[in-house]
Design an enzyme around this catalytic site. Sequence first.
Site, PDB file in Angstrom:
ATOM      1  CE  LYS A 107      -4.219  -1.931   1.945  1.00  0.00           C
ATOM      2  NZ  LYS A 107      -5.295  -1.775   2.947  1.00  0.00           N
TER       3      LYS A 107
ATOM      4  CE  LYS B 133     -13.587  -3.713  -2.286  1.00  0.00           C
ATOM      5  NZ  LYS B 133     -13.539  -3.345  -0.875  1.00  0.00           N
TER       6      LYS B 133
ATOM      7  CE  LYS C 172      -7.050 -10.383  -2.542  1.00  0.00           C
ATOM      8  NZ  LYS C 172      -7.262 -10.521  -1.097  1.00  0.00           N
TER       9      LYS C 172
END
Length: 340
Positions: free
Chosen positions: A120, A205, A202
Amino acid sequence: MENTQAVPAKKIMLSGIQPSGDLHLGNYLGAVKNWTELTDEFDCYYFMADLHSITVRQNPAELRRRTVNQLAQYIACGIDPEKNTLFIQSHVHEHAELGWILNCYTMFGELSRMTQFKDKSAKNAENINGGLFTYPSLMAADILLYQADFIPVGEDQKQHCELTRDIAVRFNNIYGETFKVPEPYISKVGARIMSLGNPTSKMSKSDPNGCVFLMDKPDDIARKFKRAVTDSDTENCVHYDVSNKPGVSNLMSIYSSVTGKTFDEIEKEFDGQGYGVFKPAVGDAVIEMLRPIREESERILADKAYLKDVYTQGAQKASAMARRTLRKVYKRVGFVEKPF
């Protein structure tokens, strides 16, 4: 003669998903679908993890909309609020309070090793804030507040579960038995759905073209599956081989999760037909599976009073449970008892 034997309490299961975007097929097949099968076996707590969402900058109106939409989608997916505790994380202030305390019992080195922090940080280089670094402590608080026995997690979340266990054991060793040490609960079926555009990553969104959302219209779903990446082999055959055919293997995993068919049955069904037939078939199966969920979500979202009642009652029940744990923690660490 009346049987007076006490009924054993159910084991506690807890999980949450950030409302940082609409729920997608990976969320449903990897987590939410499996939750519906746990209702009778466990005392389940499911929450919208809005406190976690703000480690990345959010549009406030969008965050509120997605949080309520996610709750409606949970219910539409079969998570019955009469049998499960559904709530919004920020409505239960004990999460933030215990999160701070557990910050003080989590080592800097442990947090710095978290792979999701590294990932992140790379994606949000302009906003590497303290919350992004310490959110695993808040995640531990989420779990330990409810004395959860199990946490349904994907393989990518096992690291956070292990950290939660380490924090619980550390605290218990210092102050005596306070927290139940939870176990990961990993589903074997549909546990990891990959992106349609990049089957080595994976479904997320953040990649809307490779991601199928629960509220997508049928035409959009069909288009995404027709464009799904398969494999650059010359065989053009439907065969499960994650290492050499990740695209087709991902589509087979999806089709298997939706239809209940084994990989062998899928290979026989599409023997000699190729990707051009297989991809639309997977799309059609997903469309029919998601159709009632989308329609029920829209119906529930139109009843704002019902949704408010669900998250109010859920927060009240969750807070009562969390308060008992937090009161014990406050006493253990030496805080003066609150006079009210």
